[in-house]
Design an enzyme around this catalytic site. Structure first.
Site, PDB file in Angstrom:
ATOM      1  N   CYS A 110       0.837  -1.203   0.000  1.00  0.00           N
ATOM      2  CA  CYS A 110       0.000   0.000   0.000  1.00  0.00           C
ATOM      3  C   CYS A 110       0.873   1.254   0.000  1.00  0.00           C
ATOM      4  O   CYS A 110       1.577   1.513  -0.962  1.00  0.00           O
ATOM      5  CB  CYS A 110      -0.971  -0.058   1.178  1.00  0.00           C
ATOM      6  SG  CYS A 110      -2.305   1.115   0.999  1.00  0.00           S
ATOM      7  N   HIS A 112      -3.771  -5.248   0.812  1.00  0.00           N
ATOM      8  CA  HIS A 112      -3.200  -5.664   2.102  1.00  0.00           C
ATOM      9  C   HIS A 112      -3.197  -7.186   2.241  1.00  0.00           C
ATOM     10  O   HIS A 112      -4.231  -7.776   2.538  1.00  0.00           O
ATOM     11  CB  HIS A 112      -3.987  -5.038   3.249  1.00  0.00           C
ATOM     12  CG  HIS A 112      -3.737  -3.576   3.375  1.00  0.00           C
ATOM     13  ND1 HIS A 112      -2.680  -3.054   4.080  1.00  0.00           N
ATOM     14  CD2 HIS A 112      -4.386  -2.510   2.833  1.00  0.00           C
ATOM     15  CE1 HIS A 112      -2.683  -1.742   3.995  1.00  0.00           C
ATOM     16  NE2 HIS A 112      -3.707  -1.382   3.237  1.00  0.00           N
ATOM     17  N   GLU A 168      -1.797  -8.824   4.579  1.00  0.00           N
ATOM     18  CA  GLU A 168      -1.671  -9.212   5.987  1.00  0.00           C
ATOM     19  C   GLU A 168      -3.012  -9.378   6.694  1.00  0.00           C
ATOM     20  O   GLU A 168      -3.064  -9.939   7.781  1.00  0.00           O
ATOM     21  CB  GLU A 168      -0.789  -8.193   6.733  1.00  0.00           C
ATOM     22  CG  GLU A 168      -1.376  -6.791   6.923  1.00  0.00           C
ATOM     23  CD  GLU A 168      -1.182  -5.868   5.728  1.00  0.00           C
ATOM     24  OE1 GLU A 168      -1.095  -6.372   4.587  1.00  0.00           O
ATOM     25  OE2 GLU A 168      -1.139  -4.644   5.907  1.00  0.00           O
ATOM     26  N   ASP A 205     -43.145 -11.664  48.028  1.00  0.00           N
ATOM     27  CA  ASP A 205     -44.207 -10.658  47.929  1.00  0.00           C
ATOM     28  C   ASP A 205     -43.683  -9.288  48.244  1.00  0.00           C
ATOM     29  O   ASP A 205     -44.439  -8.347  48.448  1.00  0.00           O
ATOM     30  CB  ASP A 205     -45.345 -11.014  48.912  1.00  0.00           C
ATOM     31  CG  ASP A 205     -46.075 -12.248  48.440  1.00  0.00           C
ATOM     32  OD1 ASP A 205     -46.091 -12.463  47.203  1.00  0.00           O
ATOM     33  OD2 ASP A 205     -46.593 -12.992  49.291  1.00  0.00           O
TER      34      ASP A 205
END
Ligand code: XMP
Length: 531
Positions: free
Chosen positions: A77, A171, A173, A468
Site C-alpha cells: 500500500c 493488504h 496481511e 411478595d
C-alpha cells in the site's frame, strides 16, 4: 529474519504476525530507522501501509538506503507508493478512497521475468484482496512492470525485472485477503529465502540461555504475578532458567477475583514449583480506595500502593537473606538486581511507534511503568511475543490449559468494574456475580469462544419484587466481547438459555442485586471495560 518498517498503518503488526506464523522471525521498527544503524542483517524488508499520503508535508519517509541494501523489498500500500516515489515512479493523489474487497487479475510476465513472477507463482490468475488506500501509483518507476491489476487499480501489483523489489496496493496481511498469507510466504520463503526455523521450542532454549547469561551465576530476580497468563508464563520461564533465584510476589489488593490469591498460590507455587510469596495488602488498598469514584484516580491509587507494597517486600527479602547469612554463615545470596516484567510485543510496538505512544484513553500498564522507576534493572523475556505466542509458550512449559487460556484481567481488578465508590460489600457483590458468570460460561462450553467476559456492578438501584416484597437493589451488567487485539471488539452473542441461567443465578444467589442486564456495545464507541 524479516525487517518490517512501520509507517503507522493499523495493520503493521499483522505483517509481523504473518511472518512469524511462517516460523520466520520478524521484527517491526519505525520507518525512520536508518539502515546503516541496524544491529542485525535482515534477509528481506517489508514497507508497511500508512495513514499518510506521500504528498503530505510530514509524510514519513523511508531511508533510501533500503533500496541499495541488497535484500528483497516488498512495499504494501503506502509502502508501494513510497517505493515508487523513491525509484522515480508517479503517485497520483486521489480524493477517492478505495476501501473494501477487490479482485486482482494476475499478469504473468513469462520467460526472462522469473524473479518478478515469483510473488504470485502458483496462485490462481484471479484472487480476492482487501484494499484500503487513498493514493495509488499512476506511473511505473523504471524497470518495473505490472504483475497484477484490478478494475480500479491498474498498478495493483508491480515488480522490478531484475531486482527483488515488489509492490502491492492491497493488504495481504489481513484475513480479508484469503491468499494473503500465501503471498507473504512467497516473498518471505521463496524470494528472501528465509528458513522456517523460528519455533517456540527454539525460543525457550535461547531465552533460558539468555536469562542465565544476563543474571550470571548468582543474580537474583523478583517479579510480580497476577494470576494472568503473561506473568505466570514469564515466572515459569524464569524458574526454568534460574530456579529459586527467582522470587514471585502476588500482592492481594483486595479487588481480585473471589479466591484468586489462593488459586494462584496453588497453581504457581504448588503445581509449577515457582517460589511465591503472597502478600495480603487488601486492607491497605481498600482503605485508600474508600470513597474514590474517579476511574483514573482508582488506577493511580492501586498503581502507587502496589509499588509501595512491592518495594517493601523486595527490601524484606534482601534483609532476610542478610540476616540468614549473619546467623548461619555460608555463601552470600546474590543481591536482587533484576525485576521481571511480562511486557508483550504489542506494548513494545506501541512505545516504538514512530508517531510516539498513542493518546492515553486509559492509563493501562501503569504498574509496569512505575515499577520501572525502581532501582532494579528490567528483564522482559516476553517482549518479542504476541499474546497467542505467549499461550503457546505456556503450553510448552506445561502450564495447565485453564490458566493459559484465561481471559485477561486488568491490573486495577474489580476496582474498575465497580462503578462508584468501592466498599468491601461492593467488592463482595462484584466477586460473587463474577464467579457465577464465569462459572456458567465455562459450563456452557463458551469460555474459549469469548475473549473477555466480566460482570460490572452499577451504582444505581432499581425496584424489583421478590416473594411478595418490593426490593430496591443494585444492578449487574454483564459484558462479553470477542476481539483479536482488544483495540476493537464486538459483543458476544449468547444463546438465550445461557443468559437466562446466569441472570437467574445472580439475582437468586447474590444478595443486593435484583436485576441483570447485558451490554451490547462494541468497541468503539464503547471500550471493553466500563471504566
Ligand atoms: P479497554 O477498556 O481499554 O480494555 O477497551 C482493553 C483491555 O485492557 C484491559 N484494561 C486494563 N489492563 N490495567 C490493565 O492491566 C488497566 O488499567 C486496564 N484497563 C483496561 C481490559 O481489561 C481489556 O482487556
Amino acid at each position: 529474519t524479516i525487517l518490517i518498517l512501520d509507517f503507522g498503518s493499523q495493520y503493521s503488526h499483522l505483517i509481523t504476525r504473518r511472518c512469524r506464523e511462517l516460523n520466520v522471525y520478524a521484527e517491526l521498527m519505525p520507518c525512520t530507522q536508518k539502515i546503516a544503524e541496524l544491529k542485525w542483517k535482515p534477509k528481506g524488508i517489508i514497507l508497511s501501509g500508512s495513514p499518510y499520503s506521500v504528498y503530505d508535508k510530514d509524510a514519513p519517509r523511508v531511508d533510501p538506503a533500503v533500496f541499495d541494501y541488497g535484500v528483497p523489498v516488498l512495499g504494501i500500500c503506502y509502502g508501494l507508493q513510497e517505493m515508487a516515489w523513491n525509484l522515480g515512479g508517479k503517485v497520483g493523489s486521489s480524493n477517492h478512497r478505495e476501501f473494501g474487497y477487490a479482485q486482482v487479475e494476475v499478469k504473468r510476465l513469462g520467460k526472462g521475468y522469473e524473479l518478478a513472477d515469483r510473488l504470485f507463482k502458483g496462485l490462481q490468475d484471479n484472487f480476492q484482496v482487501w484494499m484500503s488506500h487513498g493514493d495509488q501509483i499512476s506511473g511505473l518507476p523504471e524497470n518495473f512492470h505490472v504483475i497484477g491489476k484490478t478494475t480500479t487499480a491498474p498498478f495493483a501489483a508491480i515488480a522490478h525485472d531484475a531486482k527483488p523489489f515488489f509492490g502491492i496496493q492491497f493488504h495481504p496481511e489481513v484475513t480479508h485477503t484469503p491468499k494473503g498469507k500465501e503471498i507473504i510466504s512467497k516473498f518471505v520463503l521463496d524470494v528472501c529465502e528465509c528458513k522456517a526455523n523460528w519455533t517456540m521450542e527454539t525460543f525457550i532454549e535461547k531465552e533460558i540461555a539468555r536469562i542465565r547469561e544476563i543474571c550470571g551465576p548468582k543474580g537474583r530476580v523478583i517479579g510480580a504475578v497476577s494470576g494472568g497468563v503473561d506473568s505466570s508464563v514469564a515466572a515459569k520461564l524464569m524458574h526454568e532458567a534460574i530456579g529459586d533465584r527467582f522470587q514471585a510476589i502476588l500482592v492481594d489488593n483486595g479487588v481480585l477475583r473471589e479466591n484468586e490469591a489462593a488459586q494462584v498460590k496453588k497453581m504457581l507455587s504448588e503445581d509449577l514449583g515457582v517460589s511465591l510469596t503472597v502478600i495480603d495488602a487488601s486492607d491497605k488498598f481498600l482503605d485508600k480506595l474508600a470513597g474514590v469514584e474517579d476511574p483514573e484516580q482508582k488506577r493511580k491509587i492501586i498503581g502507587n500502593t502496589f509499588i509501595h507494597v512491592f518495594e517493601a517486600e523486595a527490601e524484606r527479602i534482601e534483609a532476610e537473606a542478610e540476616k540468614e547469612l549473619e546467623e548461619k554463615g555460608g555463601e552470600a545470596k546474590g543481591k536482587i538486581e533484576w525485576l521481571l516484567q511480562g511486557t508483550l510485543y504489542p506494548d513494545v510496538i506501541e512505545s516504538i511507534s514512530f508517531k510516539g505512544p498513542s493518546a492515553t484513553i486509559k492509563t493501562h500498564h501503569n504498574v509496569g511503568g512505575l515499577l520501572a522507576d525502581m532501582k532494579l534493572k528490567l528483564i522482559e523475556p516476553l517482549r518479542e511475543l504476541f499474546k497467542d505466542e505467549v499461550r503457546a509458550l505456556g503450553r510448552l512449559l506445561s502450564i495447565p490449559a485453564h490458566l493459559v487460556n484465561r481471559h485477561p484481567f486488568p491490573g486495577p481488578g474489580l476496582a474498575i468494574r465497580i462503578l462508584g465508590p468501592i466498599t468491601r460489600e461492593q467488592v463482595k457483590i462484584a466477586q460473587q456475580a463474577d464467579t457465577i458468570y464465569i462459572d456458567e460460561i465455562r459450563k456452557a462450553g463458551l469460555y474459549d469462544q469469548i475473549s473477555q467476559a466480566f460482570a460490572v456492578l452499577l451504582p444505581v438501584r432499581a425496584v424489583g419484587v421478590m416473594g411478595d416484597k418490593r426490593t430496591y437493589e443494585q444492578v449487574i451488567a454483564l459484558r462479553a466481547v470477542t476481539t483479536e487485539d482488544f483495540m476493537t471488539a464486538d459483543w458476544f452473542v449468547f444463546p438465550t438459555d445461557v443468559l437466562r441461567r446466569i441472570s437467574s443465578r445472580i439475582t437468586n444467589e447474590v444478595a443486593g442485586v435484583n436485576r441483570v442486564t447485558y451490554d451490547i456495545s462494541s468497541k468503539p464507541p464503547g471500550t471493553v471495560e466500563w471504566l
